[in-house]
Design a protein around this motif. Structure first.
Motif, PDB file in Angstrom:
ATOM      1  N   MET A   1      -2.532  -0.702  12.487  1.00 33.33           N
ATOM      2  CA  MET A   1      -2.726  -1.153  11.044  1.00 33.33           C
ATOM      3  C   MET A   1      -1.581  -2.140  10.601  1.00 33.33           C
ATOM      4  O   MET A   1      -0.328  -2.176  10.786  1.00 33.33           O
ATOM      5  CB  MET A   1      -1.882   0.694  10.342  1.00 33.33           C
ATOM      6  CG  MET A   1      -2.924   0.887  10.064  1.00 33.33           C
ATOM      7  SD  MET A   1      -2.314   3.060   9.108  1.00 33.33           S
ATOM      8  CE  MET A   1      -0.849   3.261   9.747  1.00 33.33           C
ATOM      9  N   ASN A   3       0.170  -4.644   8.076  1.00 29.04           N
ATOM     10  CA  ASN A   3       0.250  -4.099   6.600  1.00 29.04           C
ATOM     11  C   ASN A   3      -0.088  -5.534   5.480  1.00 29.04           C
ATOM     12  O   ASN A   3      -0.192  -5.637   4.853  1.00 29.04           O
ATOM     13  CB  ASN A   3       2.036  -5.213   6.616  1.00 29.04           C
ATOM     14  CG  ASN A   3       2.980  -4.077   6.598  1.00 29.04           C
ATOM     15  OD1 ASN A   3       2.642  -2.836   6.565  1.00 29.04           O
ATOM     16  ND2 ASN A   3       3.953  -4.517   7.653  1.00 29.04           N
ATOM     17  N   TYR A  63     -13.342  -3.479   5.247  1.00 30.43           N
ATOM     18  CA  TYR A  63     -12.511  -2.885   3.963  1.00 30.43           C
ATOM     19  C   TYR A  63     -13.197  -3.305   2.642  1.00 30.43           C
ATOM     20  O   TYR A  63     -13.367  -4.027   2.613  1.00 30.43           O
ATOM     21  CB  TYR A  63     -11.225  -2.880   4.004  1.00 30.43           C
ATOM     22  CG  TYR A  63     -10.327  -1.100   3.797  1.00 30.43           C
ATOM     23  CD1 TYR A  63     -10.734  -0.336   4.185  1.00 30.43           C
ATOM     24  CD2 TYR A  63     -10.013  -1.388   1.921  1.00 30.43           C
ATOM     25  CE1 TYR A  63     -10.412   1.072   3.522  1.00 30.43           C
ATOM     26  CE2 TYR A  63      -9.856   0.006   1.709  1.00 30.43           C
ATOM     27  CZ  TYR A  63      -9.561   0.957   2.599  1.00 30.43           C
ATOM     28  OH  TYR A  63      -9.191   1.810   1.805  1.00 30.43           O
ATOM     29  N   ARG A  71      -4.922  -0.285  -1.015  1.00 29.00           N
ATOM     30  CA  ARG A  71      -4.678   0.261   0.979  1.00 29.00           C
ATOM     31  C   ARG A  71      -3.351  -0.378   0.874  1.00 29.00           C
ATOM     32  O   ARG A  71      -2.083  -0.403   1.579  1.00 29.00           O
ATOM     33  CB  ARG A  71      -5.318   0.434   1.505  1.00 29.00           C
ATOM     34  CG  ARG A  71      -5.630   0.610   2.854  1.00 29.00           C
ATOM     35  CD  ARG A  71      -6.613  -0.293   3.451  1.00 29.00           C
ATOM     36  NE  ARG A  71      -6.683  -1.885   3.713  1.00 29.00           N
ATOM     37  CZ  ARG A  71      -6.688  -2.666   4.258  1.00 29.00           C
ATOM     38  NH1 ARG A  71      -7.604  -2.096   4.828  1.00 29.00           N
ATOM     39  NH2 ARG A  71      -6.810  -3.516   4.038  1.00 29.00           N
ATOM     40  N   ASP A  72      -3.313  -1.887   0.553  1.00 33.09           N
ATOM     41  CA  ASP A  72      -2.752  -3.155   1.317  1.00 33.09           C
ATOM     42  C   ASP A  72      -1.078  -2.461   0.555  1.00 33.09           C
ATOM     43  O   ASP A  72       0.246  -2.239   1.016  1.00 33.09           O
ATOM     44  CB  ASP A  72      -2.543  -4.195   0.622  1.00 33.09           C
ATOM     45  CG  ASP A  72      -3.189  -4.727   1.595  1.00 33.09           C
ATOM     46  OD1 ASP A  72      -3.901  -4.228   2.788  1.00 33.09           O
ATOM     47  OD2 ASP A  72      -4.397  -5.762   1.435  1.00 33.09           O
ATOM     48  N   ARG A  75       0.299   0.607   2.129  1.00 32.29           N
ATOM     49  CA  ARG A  75       0.984  -0.031   3.060  1.00 32.29           C
ATOM     50  C   ARG A  75       2.475  -0.488   3.080  1.00 32.29           C
ATOM     51  O   ARG A  75       3.510  -0.293   3.716  1.00 32.29           O
ATOM     52  CB  ARG A  75       0.329  -0.489   4.008  1.00 32.29           C
ATOM     53  CG  ARG A  75      -0.957  -0.169   4.762  1.00 32.29           C
ATOM     54  CD  ARG A  75      -1.927  -1.508   5.652  1.00 32.29           C
ATOM     55  NE  ARG A  75      -3.635  -0.763   5.848  1.00 32.29           N
ATOM     56  CZ  ARG A  75      -4.180  -1.148   6.835  1.00 32.29           C
ATOM     57  NH1 ARG A  75      -4.284  -2.560   6.810  1.00 32.29           N
ATOM     58  NH2 ARG A  75      -5.152  -0.552   7.366  1.00 32.29           N
ATOM     59  N   VAL A 178      -2.965   8.516   1.896  1.00 33.93           N
ATOM     60  CA  VAL A 178      -2.502   7.159   3.555  1.00 33.93           C
ATOM     61  C   VAL A 178      -4.051   7.849   4.507  1.00 33.93           C
ATOM     62  O   VAL A 178      -5.287   6.749   4.540  1.00 33.93           O
ATOM     63  CB  VAL A 178      -1.161   8.129   4.525  1.00 33.93           C
ATOM     64  CG1 VAL A 178      -2.054   7.342   6.103  1.00 33.93           C
ATOM     65  CG2 VAL A 178      -0.610   7.369   3.787  1.00 33.93           C
ATOM     66  N   TYR A 181      -7.128   6.156   2.073  1.00 28.97           N
ATOM     67  CA  TYR A 181      -6.966   5.243   1.767  1.00 28.97           C
ATOM     68  C   TYR A 181      -7.301   4.275   3.525  1.00 28.97           C
ATOM     69  O   TYR A 181      -8.097   2.710   3.654  1.00 28.97           O
ATOM     70  CB  TYR A 181      -6.105   4.302   1.634  1.00 28.97           C
ATOM     71  CG  TYR A 181      -6.407   3.746   0.036  1.00 28.97           C
ATOM     72  CD1 TYR A 181      -7.140   2.897  -0.662  1.00 28.97           C
ATOM     73  CD2 TYR A 181      -5.849   5.252  -1.131  1.00 28.97           C
ATOM     74  CE1 TYR A 181      -7.469   2.807  -2.338  1.00 28.97           C
ATOM     75  CE2 TYR A 181      -6.217   4.971  -2.420  1.00 28.97           C
ATOM     76  CZ  TYR A 181      -6.659   3.703  -2.492  1.00 28.97           C
ATOM     77  OH  TYR A 181      -6.959   3.848  -3.830  1.00 28.97           O
ATOM     78  N   GLU A 182      -6.568   4.815   4.365  1.00 28.78           N
ATOM     79  CA  GLU A 182      -6.912   4.454   6.050  1.00 28.78           C
ATOM     80  C   GLU A 182      -8.119   4.291   6.774  1.00 28.78           C
ATOM     81  O   GLU A 182      -8.785   3.997   7.551  1.00 28.78           O
ATOM     82  CB  GLU A 182      -5.730   5.217   6.747  1.00 28.78           C
ATOM     83  CG  GLU A 182      -4.527   4.605   6.246  1.00 28.78           C
ATOM     84  CD  GLU A 182      -4.273   2.689   6.367  1.00 28.78           C
ATOM     85  OE1 GLU A 182      -4.922   2.276   7.112  1.00 28.78           O
ATOM     86  OE2 GLU A 182      -2.985   2.334   5.643  1.00 28.78           O
ATOM     87  N   HIS A 184     -10.977   5.765   4.881  1.00 35.47           N
ATOM     88  CA  HIS A 184     -11.972   5.414   3.280  1.00 35.47           C
ATOM     89  C   HIS A 184     -13.781   6.147   4.115  1.00 35.47           C
ATOM     90  O   HIS A 184     -13.819   6.744   3.152  1.00 35.47           O
ATOM     91  CB  HIS A 184     -12.433   3.185   4.195  1.00 35.47           C
ATOM     92  CG  HIS A 184     -13.349   2.858   2.859  1.00 35.47           C
ATOM     93  ND1 HIS A 184     -14.608   3.127   2.661  1.00 35.47           N
ATOM     94  CD2 HIS A 184     -13.821   4.220   1.610  1.00 35.47           C
ATOM     95  CE1 HIS A 184     -15.216   2.592   1.734  1.00 35.47           C
ATOM     96  NE2 HIS A 184     -14.724   3.100   1.240  1.00 35.47           N
TER      97      HIS A 184
END
Length: 197
Positions: A1, A3, A63, A71-72, A75, A178, A181-182, A184
């Motif tokens: 992952m 950033n 994504y 999502r960002d 992060r 988390v 969004y990670e 999805h």
């Protein structure tokens, strides 16, 4: 992952808008392809085309654009949480370094931070601790604001999934965000091994 979003996502979005097929190669695989002695754009593009045609190019997930910014931001929250954890650890370590009695309470809670800096006799150490504690207090406010800014769109993006995640024992608000969004779309992982890696 990482950033930040992948550099290829803007091109993926453009291709999607124009109805053009698009493949995003996995970053580590692309490094391996570019690892040869003779390198230039012509050679690299030929190697990528051959691997893609043979179905051997591991692809990265593009994504969805409408969820990418949230999502960002999530992060980014993780980055701030790490910094906050470093400050908390520094405060505890400083207490040990000066051989003072154990603070006896968790500094993660704002109510337990009063009088901590004053435990140290040296004014310079007091100042250092006061700076740490002020930064932790500031981070707490920022993190609360960020979490609200993530939760609102999350309820619009996938309210049902978010609700289901929260029904799992041990999964709280942040972990559910988390996971949402990670991951999805869990269907993007053909095997359990792909998901785990």
């Amino acid at each position: 992952m990482s950033n930040a979003s992948s550099p290829g996502t803007w091109l993926a979005d453009l291709c999607a808008r124009e109805g053009m097929p698009f493949v995003l190669g996995h970053a580590l695989s692309m490094k391996a392809i570019h690892g040869g002695k003779a390198k230039n754009d012509t050679i690299d593009s030929h190697q990528i085309a051959v691997v893609l045609r043979g179905g051997m190019l591991p692809q990265a997930y593009v994504y969805p654009a409408d969820m990418r910014a949230t999502r960002d931001l999530l992060r980014r929250r993780m980055h701030l949480m790490r910094k906050r954890a470093e400050l908390l650890a520094h405060s505890q370590n400083t207490n040990s370094q000066y051989n003072l009695p154990d603070i006896g309470k968790k500094l993660a809670s704002k109510a337990n931070r009063d009088g901590v800096a004053e435990r140290f006799p040296d004014p310079a150490v007091q100042k250092s601790m006061a700076v740490d504690l002020a930064l932790i207090n500031h981070d707490d406010c920022l993190l609360s604001d960020i979490e609200l800014s993530i939760l609102k769109p999350a309820k619009q993006h996938h309210a049902q999934t978010l609700y289901l995640l929260r029904t799992v024992p041990g999964i709280g608000e942040i972990l559910s965000l988390v996971l949402l969004y990670e991951i999805h779309d869990i269907g993007r992982f053909p095997r359990v091994q792909d998901f785990v890696s």
